[in-house]
Motif scaffolding. Sequence first.
Motif, mmCIF file in Angstrom:
data_model
loop_
_atom_site.group_PDB
_atom_site.id
_atom_site.type_symbol
_atom_site.label_atom_id
_atom_site.label_comp_id
_atom_site.label_asym_id
_atom_site.label_seq_id
_atom_site.Cartn_x
_atom_site.Cartn_y
_atom_site.Cartn_z
ATOM 1 N N PRO A 107 5.940 -7.940 -4.306
ATOM 2 C CA PRO A 107 4.703 -8.341 -4.984
ATOM 3 C C PRO A 107 4.196 -9.729 -4.601
ATOM 4 C CG PRO A 107 6.578 -8.452 -6.495
ATOM 5 C CD PRO A 107 7.065 -7.791 -5.244
ATOM 6 N N GLU A 108 5.034 -10.542 -3.944
ATOM 7 C CA GLU A 108 4.624 -11.886 -3.555
ATOM 8 C C GLU A 108 4.355 -12.008 -2.055
ATOM 9 O OE1 GLU A 108 6.457 -15.024 -6.573
ATOM 10 O OE2 GLU A 108 8.060 -13.919 -5.528
ATOM 11 N N LEU A 109 4.259 -10.864 -1.384
ATOM 12 C CA LEU A 109 4.069 -10.869 0.071
ATOM 13 C C LEU A 109 2.840 -11.674 0.487
ATOM 14 C CD1 LEU A 109 4.894 -9.658 2.906
ATOM 15 C CD2 LEU A 109 3.174 -7.891 2.427
ATOM 16 N N PHE A 110 1.726 -11.461 -0.166
ATOM 17 C CA PHE A 110 0.487 -12.114 0.255
ATOM 18 C C PHE A 110 0.505 -13.613 -0.029
ATOM 19 C CE2 PHE A 110 -0.558 -7.693 -0.993
ATOM 20 C CZ PHE A 110 -0.698 -7.200 0.294
ATOM 21 N N LEU A 138 -0.728 1.154 2.056
ATOM 22 C CA LEU A 138 -1.878 0.408 2.573
ATOM 23 C C LEU A 138 -3.158 0.918 1.908
ATOM 24 C CD1 LEU A 138 -2.561 -1.816 4.705
ATOM 25 C CD2 LEU A 138 -2.983 0.045 6.320
ATOM 26 N N ASP A 139 -3.229 0.763 0.591
ATOM 27 C CA ASP A 139 -4.406 1.215 -0.143
ATOM 28 C C ASP A 139 -5.529 0.189 -0.022
ATOM 29 O OD1 ASP A 139 -3.584 -0.837 -1.819
ATOM 30 O OD2 ASP A 139 -2.808 0.504 -3.360
ATOM 31 N N GLU A 140 -6.608 0.417 -0.737
ATOM 32 C CA GLU A 140 -7.759 -0.490 -0.611
ATOM 33 C C GLU A 140 -7.431 -1.899 -1.089
ATOM 34 O OE1 GLU A 140 -12.519 -0.665 -1.771
ATOM 35 O OE2 GLU A 140 -11.314 1.104 -2.280
ATOM 36 N N ALA A 141 -6.681 -1.998 -2.201
ATOM 37 C CA ALA A 141 -6.338 -3.318 -2.739
ATOM 38 C C ALA A 141 -5.433 -4.087 -1.775
ATOM 39 C CB ALA A 141 -5.648 -3.163 -4.091
ATOM 40 N N SER A 142 -4.425 -3.411 -1.221
ATOM 41 C CA SER A 142 -3.524 -4.064 -0.255
ATOM 42 C C SER A 142 -4.279 -4.484 0.993
ATOM 43 C CB SER A 142 -2.374 -3.124 0.118
ATOM 44 O OG SER A 142 -1.523 -2.902 -0.979
ATOM 45 N N SER A 143 -5.184 -3.639 1.429
ATOM 46 C CA SER A 143 -5.981 -3.955 2.621
ATOM 47 C C SER A 143 -6.801 -5.221 2.390
ATOM 48 C CB SER A 143 -6.908 -2.783 2.955
ATOM 49 O OG SER A 143 -6.158 -1.625 3.284
ATOM 50 N N ASN A 151 -6.136 -7.618 0.280
ATOM 51 C CA ASN A 151 -5.227 -8.767 0.207
ATOM 52 C C ASN A 151 -4.755 -9.210 1.587
ATOM 53 O OD1 ASN A 151 -5.237 -9.107 -2.589
ATOM 54 N ND2 ASN A 151 -3.654 -7.562 -2.896
ATOM 55 N N ILE A 152 -4.509 -8.262 2.467
ATOM 56 C CA ILE A 152 -4.091 -8.605 3.829
ATOM 57 C C ILE A 152 -5.189 -9.395 4.526
ATOM 58 C CG2 ILE A 152 -3.565 -7.672 6.119
ATOM 59 C CD1 ILE A 152 -2.238 -5.283 4.656
ATOM 60 N N LEU A 153 -6.404 -8.910 4.415
ATOM 61 C CA LEU A 153 -7.528 -9.566 5.079
ATOM 62 C C LEU A 153 -7.789 -10.952 4.509
ATOM 63 C CD1 LEU A 153 -9.865 -6.448 5.309
ATOM 64 C CD2 LEU A 153 -8.679 -7.562 7.215
ATOM 65 N N GLU A 154 -7.632 -11.099 3.200
ATOM 66 C CA GLU A 154 -7.885 -12.397 2.564
ATOM 67 C C GLU A 154 -6.745 -13.391 2.775
ATOM 68 O OE1 GLU A 154 -8.735 -11.516 -1.503
ATOM 69 O OE2 GLU A 154 -10.827 -10.926 -1.094
ATOM 70 N N SER A 155 -5.523 -12.887 2.997
ATOM 71 C CA SER A 155 -4.372 -13.778 3.158
ATOM 72 C C SER A 155 -4.393 -14.518 4.487
ATOM 73 C CB SER A 155 -3.074 -12.976 3.049
ATOM 74 O OG SER A 155 -2.912 -12.108 4.168
ATOM 75 N N GLY A 156 -5.084 -13.939 5.477
ATOM 76 C CA GLY A 156 -5.149 -14.572 6.794
ATOM 77 C C GLY A 156 -4.051 -14.131 7.742
ATOM 78 N N ALA A 157 -3.415 -12.994 7.469
ATOM 79 C CA ALA A 157 -2.360 -12.486 8.356
ATOM 80 C C ALA A 157 -2.880 -12.391 9.786
ATOM 81 C CB ALA A 157 -1.887 -11.113 7.870
ATOM 82 N N ASP A 158 -2.017 -12.766 10.731
ATOM 83 C CA ASP A 158 -2.422 -12.777 12.141
ATOM 84 C C ASP A 158 -2.253 -11.436 12.825
ATOM 85 O OD1 ASP A 158 -3.104 -15.701 12.770
ATOM 86 O OD2 ASP A 158 -1.193 -15.879 11.721
ATOM 87 N N ARG A 180 -9.370 3.429 6.796
ATOM 88 C CA ARG A 180 -10.071 2.576 5.831
ATOM 89 C C ARG A 180 -9.833 1.099 6.133
ATOM 90 N NH1 ARG A 180 -8.151 4.440 1.067
ATOM 91 N NH2 ARG A 180 -6.313 3.150 1.402
ATOM 92 N N PHE A 181 -8.575 0.758 6.470
ATOM 93 C CA PHE A 181 -8.277 -0.637 6.769
ATOM 94 C C PHE A 181 -9.092 -1.122 7.966
ATOM 95 C CE2 PHE A 181 -6.022 -4.000 8.999
ATOM 96 C CZ PHE A 181 -5.810 -4.906 7.977
ATOM 97 N N MET A 182 -9.154 -0.321 9.000
ATOM 98 C CA MET A 182 -9.882 -0.725 10.198
ATOM 99 C C MET A 182 -11.383 -0.851 9.904
ATOM 100 S SD MET A 182 -7.517 -1.298 12.287
ATOM 101 C CE MET A 182 -8.487 -1.661 13.748
#
Length: 338
Positions: A89-92, A114-119, A121-128, A160-162
């Motif tokens: 739960p603290e990944l992001f 990889l649902d909509e919420a996780s997607s 969060n990934i985009l907002e976290s700045g993952a490379d 959806r993620f893409m």
Amino acid sequence: MSLKRGDLKNLAMAYLNLKLEPSAMSSYPIMIQIEPTVHCNLECVMCANPISSRKKRHMSLSEFKKIVDGMPHLKKMSLVGAGEPLMNPELFDMITYAKSRGIMIGFATNAMLLDEASSKNILESGADWLNISIDSADRDRYEAIRKGAKLETVKKNIKRFMEMKGKSPAPDVSVWFVMMRENLTDLPDVIELSKSLGVKKVCAQLEHNWSNDKIKGDMRDRYSMAFYARVRGILAMAKKTAEREGGSFDYVNVPDPASSRACKWPWKSCYITAEGFVTPCCLQGSDPGIMNFGNIFTSDFFDIWNSPAYRDFRKALRSKEIPRICVECTAYPRTMRL
């Protein structure tokens, strides 16, 4: 990436250590692999996690910060291990913290969560980067390998993620394929499937034994010289498929019969488990009960990095009698039946 005071000196020493392979290190690692969790939502047939006796736990954000703060020259980090990162739960928050320290960071996922919420969060976290596992384009074969997963769900989640990612360069998305006897010929089809989902990069890797004796025995029975010859043929075919589809293809952990040792990890990086144990290997290190050199939550990293046991391990890698944990690893072709 931003350079902090002392980074250039550490970088120069790291390069020298990588070339000379000393037993004692004079530099901090520039890149590391951290296991964010041991929990997983699947029971994949090629994974040691389902048969492991390790206690399931998440690494906490405070533990993660302790690691990052104790490695001043860190520039790159992969959040990959025995579990599914999206279950932590603290990944992001971990990704956001690493980015605030100027560290490139990404992780691997089976994409079932990889649902909509996780997607978002990934985009907002700045993952490379984001590496997504797909081991077959055939539904039955995929679901037999990734027990508990549904191929249609994975495809829907990736598409959806893409679409949410759009034209943003980050994260860099790749599909990863584990080559096994059961699915080897599916690799070109996975390249085509990935393209249809919006992912142009595919990377393949061989199944590995996690230094687990049971899995080692199973792999001895299943694989032979003929299999590795087939691997090389499929890799050539996959490259042509990727070129035709306008994408890219690469592979790792495929043994080169002409090489006696391809591994450089004990001189350049380390694998830190969810419990904080420091291990020397990206492939076999996910079970600290097999090998670890200390716990980063209770000891200074540099003391572990240069401990007598770690130094002895590096010496052994340069000798003719390599450590038992390395026997039959794809980075040591002379120990395999090629």
